[in-house]
Design an enzyme around this catalytic site. Structure first.
Site, mmCIF file in Angstrom:
data_model
loop_
_atom_site.group_PDB
_atom_site.id
_atom_site.type_symbol
_atom_site.label_atom_id
_atom_site.label_comp_id
_atom_site.label_asym_id
_atom_site.label_seq_id
_atom_site.Cartn_x
_atom_site.Cartn_y
_atom_site.Cartn_z
ATOM 1 N N GLU A 214 0.890 -1.095 0.015
ATOM 2 C CA GLU A 214 0.063 -0.008 0.005
ATOM 3 C C GLU A 214 0.913 1.251 0.016
ATOM 4 O O GLU A 214 0.832 2.079 -0.822
ATOM 5 C CB GLU A 214 -0.858 0.060 1.204
ATOM 6 N N GLY A 269 5.704 -2.027 14.730
ATOM 7 C CA GLY A 269 5.151 -0.917 13.937
ATOM 8 C C GLY A 269 4.193 -0.236 14.983
ATOM 9 O O GLY A 269 4.049 1.122 14.804
ATOM 10 N N GLU A 355 -3.852 -5.951 17.306
ATOM 11 C CA GLU A 355 -2.683 -6.552 16.544
ATOM 12 C C GLU A 355 -1.915 -7.224 17.690
ATOM 13 O O GLU A 355 -1.135 -8.233 17.203
ATOM 14 C CB GLU A 355 -2.118 -5.484 15.558
ATOM 15 N N LYS A 516 -2.358 -10.714 2.962
ATOM 16 C CA LYS A 516 -1.315 -9.795 2.079
ATOM 17 C C LYS A 516 -0.884 -10.661 0.755
ATOM 18 O O LYS A 516 -0.963 -10.232 -0.190
ATOM 19 C CB LYS A 516 0.056 -9.456 2.704
#
Ligand code: F6P
Length: 545
Positions: A214, A269, A355, A516
């Site tokens: 992305e 992240g 997550e 993904k």
């Protein structure tokens, strides 16, 4: 096995004994409850008196934390041990906000000087950009900053930008425009750049891996968009900077690594908003405010590391979350900030919590049953679903279910005593709503009370509020960069506490891989007019039309 621990058994017995007890009687039977069921630390007044607990509950939960080795796990994280075992990495977001001069060693190297070296470069760059000294390719100062990233490389920056917008003014200069592009849907890029002048626009390409499809797709579109006007490739150096751990991919993209701000594989992240990923935040609020935010994070880190469990905010909050999840059986949590600036806080927390703790395999590799398709032998639930909206908007949307639905939804109410935009009676009205919601959820309204108000018998059941619905209230003085740092670190460490109890790895995210990979193979399939999949065939037909 968690459910075999003596403390777990004791908690089960405790829950069985108190299950029917209403918060109304807990308050009536204990006049000091409201004052005592509080942790007041690091500038956060955390009131858990409206949780469905008695004076015995927290000590039992602390027994559980001790039997799960929480203290050792906390120390292991702060020592830089590779507690993210499935990725063989240390978990050291706490090093990102360690003061200059502190020492945290990973693989034999003190990482704190490296952190400050990057912070210094960021501050230097932010100074030049904010003062107008940094010019675009045609000599115009930069007025617009567009962060391109997704997940942790977007949600933290957007949330912090919105939360600290009040601090983004520049002395004597016009406001800069900040935009955030994350979705691979071209609409996101098109709308973010529609009214911007490429000559005055800087793109911050934020990606830990610099391979996320992305972000790379949006970054390529950004380069095409900029060069359509600026023409010369040399313009890239003035209009693109990168934030990444992957220098090779950054230079392959064409960004000079002199304009790259690095971080390290020990920063996850979703734990990266105070690393170089926070560059857009620093550009917006300036280096001093950014430092103050880091100091807020650090204050909570130190509190978490040192405070005894009974007075340790993230520990108490995390243990109450376990209580609600595993004993009350609540499968969601509502996060309800009574501050418009925190409008993206629930979205940010969704990644941080889900997550991190959306896992159905223990660290030892055993599958958890917990009603999931994994269907393993150990039987307990892990991370709940988080959602939320700023108050009072949520009240006129989903609060009906919170008050009268069949499910129990524990709530976190978050409010500030001082408004950044005082306007008549607005702030007292806002906060009165927050306090009122917590009381209404806890105490409800009985049938007798409803009838005493003159409601006809047939209507009364519809107007009854059962109450006994748990919530926490978090009260802070004022939404400052320091306060935001403390608040985010509180949730980070609460998530950690929960993950330790559930014996899961809160720091990997293998669950996002499959989708993904499939998307990459399906994108090729979309070129094939013989695809056997009816849905893809229909897409191809409609796309042509
Ligand atoms: O969604 C999965 C994920 O790996 C997140 O954990 C991460 O924040 C996001 O993708 C973006 O990754 P990157 O910063 O490498 O582009």
């Amino acid at each position: 096995m968690l459910t075999e621990l003596p403390a777990w058994k004791a908690l089960e017995n405790h829950w069985r004994a108190m299950q029917g007890t209403h918060l109304r009687s807990l308050f009536a039977g204990d006049p000091a409850r409201a004052a005592d069921f509080v942790v007041d630390a690091a500038g956060i007044y955390f009131d858990f008196s409206k949780s469905r607990t008695t004076r015995d509950t927290l000590p039992l939960l602390i027994d559980l934390a001790n039997q799960c080795g929480l203290a050792e796990h906390i120390q292991a994280m702060f020592r830089g041990e590779k507690i993210n075992r499935t990725e063989d990495r240390a978990v050291l977001h706490v090093a990102l906000r360690a003061p200059r001069g502190a020492g945290i060693v990973v693989d034999g190297e003190n990482v704190v000087p490296k952190v400050h070296e990057v912070l210094d470069r960021m501050a230097q760059f932010a100074g030049r950009l904010r003062s107008g000294e940094w010019k675009g390719h045609t000599g115009k100062p930069i007025r617009n900053v567009v962060n391109v990233g997704i997940g942790g490389s977007d949600l933290g920056p957007v949330m912090a930008y919105e939360a600290l917008r009040h601090y983004s003014r520049r002395d004597g200069l016009p406001d800069q425009v900040f935009r955030f592009v994350s979705n691979v849907d071209g609409t996101d890029f098109a709308e973010a750049t529609r009214d911007l002048d490429p000559e005055e626009t800087l793109f911050v390409i934020s990606s830990k891996t610099f391979t996320t499809i992305e972000t790379m797709t949006n970054a390529e579109s950004a380069r095409r968009w900029a060069l359509a006007r600026l023409v010369s490739e040399a313009a890239v150096a003035k209009h693109f900077v990168a934030v990444s751990t992957n220098a090779e991919a950054v230079s392959r993209f064409g960004i000079d690594t002199a304009n790259m701000f690095g971080f390290w594989d020990w920063v996850g992240g979703r734990y990266s908003m105070d690393s170089a990923i926070g560059l857009s935040t620093m550009l917006a609020i300036g280096p001093e405010n950014f430092q103050s935010m880091l100091a807020g994070f650090h204050a909570m880190d130190e509190h978490f590391r040192i405070a005894p469990f009974a007075k340790n905010l993230p520990v108490v909050m995390g243990l109450l979350a376990v209580w609600n999840n595993n004993f009350l059986g609540a499968d969601t949590v509502a996060v309800l900030p009574y501050d418009q600036y925190l409008k993206r806080f629930p979205a940010y927390l969704q990644q941080l919590t889900m997550e991190s703790n959306g896992k159905s395999v223990t660290l030892a590799g055993e599958a958890l049953a917990g009603g999931t398709p994994a269907g393993g032998s150990a039987d307990y639930q892990t991370g709940p679903i988080y959602f939320g909206e700023p108050g009072t908007n949520g009240q006129h949307s989903f609060y009906q279910l919170l008050h009268q639905g069949t499910r129990v939804v524990p709530c976190d109410f978050i409010g500030f005593a001082q408004s950044l935009n005082p306007l008549g009676e607005h702030h007292d009205l806002l906060m009165a709503n927050m306090f009122a919601q917590a009381e209404a959820l806890a105490f409800g309204k009985s049938k007798e009370e409803v009838i005493a108000e003159g409601t006809p018998d047939w209507l009364a059941p519809h107007r009854v509020f059962q109450g006994n619905r748990p919530s926490n209230s978090l009260l802070l003085e004022r939404l400052t960069p320091h306060a935001l740092g403390r608040l985010v670190a509180l949730y980070e460490h609460s998530v950690f506490t929960q993950g330790v109890i559930w014996n899961i790895n809160s720091f990997d995210q293998w669950g996002v891989e499959l989708g993904k990979k499939l998307a990459n193979s399906i994108v090729k399939e979309l070129q094939n007019d013989k695809t056997p999949k009816p849905l893809l065939q229909r897409y191809r037909q409609l796309r042509k039309a």
